[in-house]
Write an enzyme that holds these catalytic residues in place. Structure first.
Site, PDB file in Angstrom:
ATOM      1  N   ASN A   1     -10.065   0.305  -0.423  1.00  0.00           N
ATOM      2  CA  ASN A   1      -8.599   0.324  -0.347  1.00  0.00           C
ATOM      3  C   ASN A   1      -8.035  -0.265  -1.642  1.00  0.00           C
ATOM      4  O   ASN A   1      -8.154  -1.461  -1.881  1.00  0.00           O
ATOM      5  CB  ASN A   1      -8.154  -0.494   0.873  1.00  0.00           C
ATOM      6  CG  ASN A   1      -6.652  -0.465   1.083  1.00  0.00           C
ATOM      7  OD1 ASN A   1      -5.891  -0.083   0.185  1.00  0.00           O
ATOM      8  ND2 ASN A   1      -6.220  -0.888   2.254  1.00  0.00           N
TER       9      ASN A   1
ATOM     10  N   CYS B   1       0.819  -1.228   0.000  1.00  0.00           N
ATOM     11  CA  CYS B   1       0.000   0.000   0.000  1.00  0.00           C
ATOM     12  C   CYS B   1       0.848   1.271   0.000  1.00  0.00           C
ATOM     13  O   CYS B   1       0.364   2.348  -0.356  1.00  0.00           O
ATOM     14  CB  CYS B   1      -0.956   0.008   1.176  1.00  0.00           C
ATOM     15  SG  CYS B   1      -2.135  -1.340   1.115  1.00  0.00           S
TER      16      CYS B   1
ATOM     17  N   HIS C   1      -3.100   7.603   1.869  1.00  0.00           N
ATOM     18  CA  HIS C   1      -3.525   6.271   1.421  1.00  0.00           C
ATOM     19  C   HIS C   1      -4.939   6.056   1.944  1.00  0.00           C
ATOM     20  O   HIS C   1      -5.229   6.378   3.105  1.00  0.00           O
ATOM     21  CB  HIS C   1      -2.569   5.219   1.974  1.00  0.00           C
ATOM     22  CG  HIS C   1      -3.060   3.818   1.764  1.00  0.00           C
ATOM     23  ND1 HIS C   1      -3.553   3.385   0.563  1.00  0.00           N
ATOM     24  CD2 HIS C   1      -3.141   2.763   2.618  1.00  0.00           C
ATOM     25  CE1 HIS C   1      -3.910   2.125   0.676  1.00  0.00           C
ATOM     26  NE2 HIS C   1      -3.680   1.727   1.910  1.00  0.00           N
TER      27      HIS C   1
END
Ligand code: UT7
Length: 323
Positions: free
Chosen positions: A280, A114, A250
């Site tokens: 996500n 990520c 993020h």
């Protein structure tokens, strides 16, 4: 004159299929209410069968090149941040290179889960500052739907597919914080935390594997480490939270985004939030949010933008740039 790597163009691509939270109620014991209240996610996009990460990456890259007003032949390097490559090798970046019709330059992937886009941006910045490239296409692209364990309600409701891209270009600056471009970066990793977020497949198993996460533990690290890395990057640039126009975090969980903004003492009005629409998307989430933030009219030329991300590894980091 100080050399800077500045954003010349940005773009994104989201697959057509939108999956609302309610669809998961038929698959696992969950509810729209739980997903919204615990993560802030309302919907996410899933790639179509046969649509691979490189396809998403190429669409985002094409959009970023159009926004920059340049041709793919003017790009020196492509870096793709991804943990969901079409194949173990070759890299997604070389697939994008071929799809864009490029026969020159070089291309490679960065894998920091990520945090991948922050790591890729930092590498692109280094290539530009060291004179090895003038224009770098930096892409975050993922098909995390392919890594889901559809029996694990703690993870399968959280992730989505998508891609975002920026064209970074060498620019002359005055050497102060008013310069456009990347002003500071901060990267970190700590492999001791391998077991709290990983995919249980690879060459050791002969399978692609599924994502496994201890959500609460990752959450705890995120809250602690994201504000810290953003502060480190701001310190290196000689700036403070008060100088920040936009945090582009993020997009994993609205509670992490809010907790980090609070620790940084930046009001939520100055945070670009897309988690409700994308879920996500791992390394794609920051370039997606940059592109959507610009399209919404939030991020404007001259704004100070702080990106921050954490993911499997653990790996985390932050980039401070003037748009
Ligand atoms: O991008 C990479 C980094 N990843 C992240 O940043 C994710 C970090 N973690 C998180 O975002 C959160 O920890 C989650 C959203 C994953 C979970 O939120 P939480 O508040 O930490 O919930 P929890 O894991 O402590 O679970 C609370 C309860 C549990 O039930 P019990 O044990 O209290 O009875 C879970 O079994 O919620 C249950 N639960 C669910 N219930 C309905 C877990 N998933 C679900 C679900 N629907 N989908």
């Amino acid at each position: 004159m100080t050399l800077r790597a500045a954003v010349r163009g940005v773009g994104h691509y989201l697959p057509d299929r939108v999956v609302p939270n309610a669809e998961f109620e038929a698959i696992v014991e969950t509810s729209d209410e739980w997903i919204r209240s615990r993560s802030g996610i309302e919907r996410r996009h899933f790639a179509a069968e046969g649509q691979a990460t490189s396809d998403l990456a190429t669409r985002a890259a094409t959009a970023a090149l159009a926004d920059a007003g340049i041709d793919a032949s003017e790009i020196d390097a492509i870096i793709v941040a991804t943990s969901t490559p079409d194949l173990t090798f070759p890299s997604v970046a070389t697939m994008v290179q071929a799809a864009l019709g490029m026969t020159k330059g070089f291309a490679f992937d960065v894998q920091a889960v990520c945090a991948g886009f922050v790591f890729a941006l930092t590498n692109a910045n280094a290539l530009i500052l060291s004179g090895q490239a003038t224009r770098v296409l930096v892409i975050g692209a993922e098909t995390f739907s392919r890594l889901m364990n559809w029996k694990d309600r703690g993870t399968c409701v959280l992730f989505g597919d998508g891609a975002g891209a920026v064209v970074l270009e060498a620019t002359e600056g005055a050497g102060n914080t008013a310069d456009r471009g990347i002003l500071a970066t901060d990267l970190n990793s700590d492999g001791r935390y391998k077991d709290i977020l990983y995919v249980d497949g690879g060459t050791s198993t002969g399978t692609t594997g599924h994502l496994v996460m201890e959500g609460k533990e990752v959450f705890r690290h995120a809250i602690e480490k994201l504000a810290e890395t953003a502060h480190h990057a701001l310190d290196k640039a000689g700036l403070t939270s008060e100088d920040v126009d936009w945090i582009v975090p993020h997009q994993a969980n609205i509670r992490i985004i809010e907790g980090t903004a609070k620790r940084m003492q930046v009001p939520m009005e100055r945070v670009v939030v897309t988690v409700q629409d994308h879920g996500n998307t791992s390394a794609a989430s920051i370039p997606l949010a940059l592109s959507v933030g610009k399209a919404r009219g939030q991020i404007k030329s001259g704004d100070l933008v702080v990106t921050e991300a954490i993911g499997g590894g653990l790996a985390w980091g932050s980039v401070v740039l003037r748009w």
